[in-house]
Design a protein around this motif. Structure first.
Motif, short mmCIF file in Angstrom:
data_model
loop_
_atom_site.label_atom_id
_atom_site.label_comp_id
_atom_site.label_asym_id
_atom_site.label_seq_id
_atom_site.Cartn_x
_atom_site.Cartn_y
_atom_site.Cartn_z
N LEU A 42 0.76 -1.02 0.05
CA LEU A 42 -0.08 -0.05 -0.19
C LEU A 42 1.00 1.24 -0.29
O LEU A 42 1.77 1.55 0.94
CB LEU A 42 -1.09 -0.22 1.20
CG LEU A 42 -1.82 0.82 1.18
CD1 LEU A 42 -3.00 0.87 -0.01
CD2 LEU A 42 -2.90 0.90 2.64
N THR A 44 2.08 5.34 0.10
CA THR A 44 1.75 6.65 0.88
C THR A 44 1.08 7.38 -0.11
O THR A 44 0.35 8.74 0.14
CB THR A 44 2.74 7.10 1.82
OG1 THR A 44 3.63 7.12 0.92
CG2 THR A 44 3.00 5.96 2.82
N ARG A 45 1.77 7.53 -1.52
CA ARG A 45 1.31 8.54 -2.47
C ARG A 45 -0.08 8.35 -2.70
O ARG A 45 -0.72 7.45 -2.52
CB ARG A 45 2.25 8.37 -3.74
CG ARG A 45 1.77 7.23 -4.54
CD ARG A 45 2.81 6.90 -5.89
NE ARG A 45 3.05 7.95 -6.46
CZ ARG A 45 3.91 8.27 -7.42
NH1 ARG A 45 4.99 7.29 -7.41
NH2 ARG A 45 4.05 9.23 -8.30
N ARG A 46 -0.64 9.63 -3.26
CA ARG A 46 -2.00 9.70 -3.57
C ARG A 46 -2.35 9.90 -5.03
O ARG A 46 -3.49 9.95 -5.35
CB ARG A 46 -2.78 10.58 -2.70
CG ARG A 46 -2.80 9.98 -1.21
CD ARG A 46 -3.93 8.96 -1.16
NE ARG A 46 -3.85 8.48 0.48
CZ ARG A 46 -4.04 7.54 0.57
NH1 ARG A 46 -3.42 6.26 -0.24
NH2 ARG A 46 -3.96 6.96 2.04
N SER A 131 -5.91 1.27 -7.68
CA SER A 131 -6.58 2.25 -6.57
C SER A 131 -7.92 1.78 -6.18
O SER A 131 -8.80 1.19 -7.22
CB SER A 131 -6.85 3.70 -7.59
OG SER A 131 -7.18 4.39 -6.67
N ASP A 132 -8.43 1.88 -5.09
CA ASP A 132 -9.52 1.60 -4.51
C ASP A 132 -10.44 2.60 -4.35
O ASP A 132 -9.97 3.82 -4.70
CB ASP A 132 -9.42 0.60 -3.11
CG ASP A 132 -8.79 1.60 -2.15
OD1 ASP A 132 -9.09 2.80 -1.92
OD2 ASP A 132 -8.56 0.91 -1.04
N HIS A 134 -11.54 4.29 -2.11
CA HIS A 134 -10.97 5.32 -1.05
C HIS A 134 -9.69 6.11 -1.53
O HIS A 134 -9.19 7.21 -0.83
CB HIS A 134 -10.55 4.55 0.38
CG HIS A 134 -11.96 3.90 0.77
ND1 HIS A 134 -13.05 4.62 1.32
CD2 HIS A 134 -12.17 2.78 1.04
CE1 HIS A 134 -13.85 3.70 1.63
NE2 HIS A 134 -13.22 2.66 1.33
N ARG A 136 -6.80 4.90 -2.27
CA ARG A 136 -5.51 4.08 -1.73
C ARG A 136 -4.97 3.34 -2.99
O ARG A 136 -5.65 2.70 -3.71
CB ARG A 136 -5.90 3.18 -0.55
CG ARG A 136 -6.25 4.01 0.64
CD ARG A 136 -6.50 2.71 1.75
NE ARG A 136 -7.73 2.02 1.23
CZ ARG A 136 -8.64 1.61 1.92
NH1 ARG A 136 -8.51 1.80 3.42
NH2 ARG A 136 -9.54 0.94 1.72
N ILE A 137 -3.66 3.54 -3.12
CA ILE A 137 -2.86 3.03 -4.29
C ILE A 137 -2.15 1.83 -3.72
O ILE A 137 -1.17 1.90 -2.70
CB ILE A 137 -1.99 3.89 -5.00
CG1 ILE A 137 -2.88 5.21 -5.20
CG2 ILE A 137 -1.32 3.46 -6.13
CD1 ILE A 137 -2.16 6.39 -5.83
N ARG A 138 -1.96 0.97 -4.55
CA ARG A 138 -1.18 -0.40 -4.15
C ARG A 138 -0.44 -0.72 -5.25
O ARG A 138 -0.85 -0.87 -6.52
CB ARG A 138 -2.32 -1.54 -3.72
CG ARG A 138 -1.63 -2.75 -3.51
CD ARG A 138 -2.40 -3.92 -3.09
NE ARG A 138 -3.24 -3.57 -1.82
CZ ARG A 138 -2.65 -3.59 -0.39
NH1 ARG A 138 -1.28 -4.17 -0.28
NH2 ARG A 138 -3.27 -2.99 0.81
N ASP A 175 6.94 4.43 -4.35
CA ASP A 175 6.41 5.24 -3.19
C ASP A 175 7.17 6.50 -2.93
O ASP A 175 7.95 6.64 -1.97
CB ASP A 175 6.19 4.47 -1.77
CG ASP A 175 5.18 4.78 -1.14
OD1 ASP A 175 4.47 5.63 -1.59
OD2 ASP A 175 4.96 4.35 0.01
#
Length: 176
Positions: A42, A44-46, A131-132, A134, A136-138, A175
């Motif tokens: 997961l 931290t970047r958005r 990306s989900d 919310h 969040r990027i994986r 990241d």
């Protein structure tokens, strides 16, 4: 390190090298003698688009410390890539792969490549960012492979550790 374009002659030479595997997908049953490794992080970047662009321009590999010379930047289906490990210390170990799939499902982007003959491993690896709902990027790496070189078969658990370490570095490299 920044990815570089392969010369036309080098790209043509690699395009003539056969794949070292018949595998085309990391999904499904794992053939005898092969192993599936899954690494995910997961981030931290958005900024999903920036993460996807970095991945598709070989940034995951270059950011993990590999020398990257590819026939296309960004990644295209059929592209070939030479990856060099240890270039700063020695002449380095160079292996090659061919991109067999590039995908863009909006929320999930990435590519899959297969090893070429002469690679230490025989198999495929899928690299993706998703990306989900919310935001969040994986970053994920999934591989199905078997040792292709005698030294890799002999190394046993050490070769698995090396693959896990590399996949972890790939994911962490996005990241930034």
């Amino acid at each position: 390190m920044r990815p570089e374009l392969l010369s036309h002659a080098a790209a043509e030479a690699l395009a003539a090298v056969p794949l070292s595997t018949d595998l085309r997908s990391v999904d499904g049953a794992v053939p005898p003698g092969h192993r599936r490794l899954v690494t995910s992080r997961l981030l931290t970047r958005r900024d999903f688009d920036a993460a996807a662009d970095a991945l598709l321009c070989w940034g995951m590999h270059a950011g993990a410390g590999l020398g990257v010379a590819a026939s296309s930047i960004p990644v295209e289906s059929g592209a070939v890539v030479q990856l060099t490990v240890g270039r700063a210390v020695t002449p380095g170990l160079t292996v090659a792969c061919r991109v067999i799939d590039v995908f863009d499902e909006g929320w999930c982007r990435g590519f899959t490549y297969a090893t070429l003959a002469g690679h230490l491993e025989s198999g495929i690896q899928r690299f993706m960012v998703s990306s989900d709902v919310h935001g969040r990027i994986r970053a994920s790496v999934v591989s199905v492979s078997a040792p292709a070189h005698g030294a890799m078969r002999w190394a046993g658990p050490l070769s698995v550790w090396a693959q896990r370490f590399a996949a972890s570095r790939y994911c962490a490299s996005l990241d930034t």
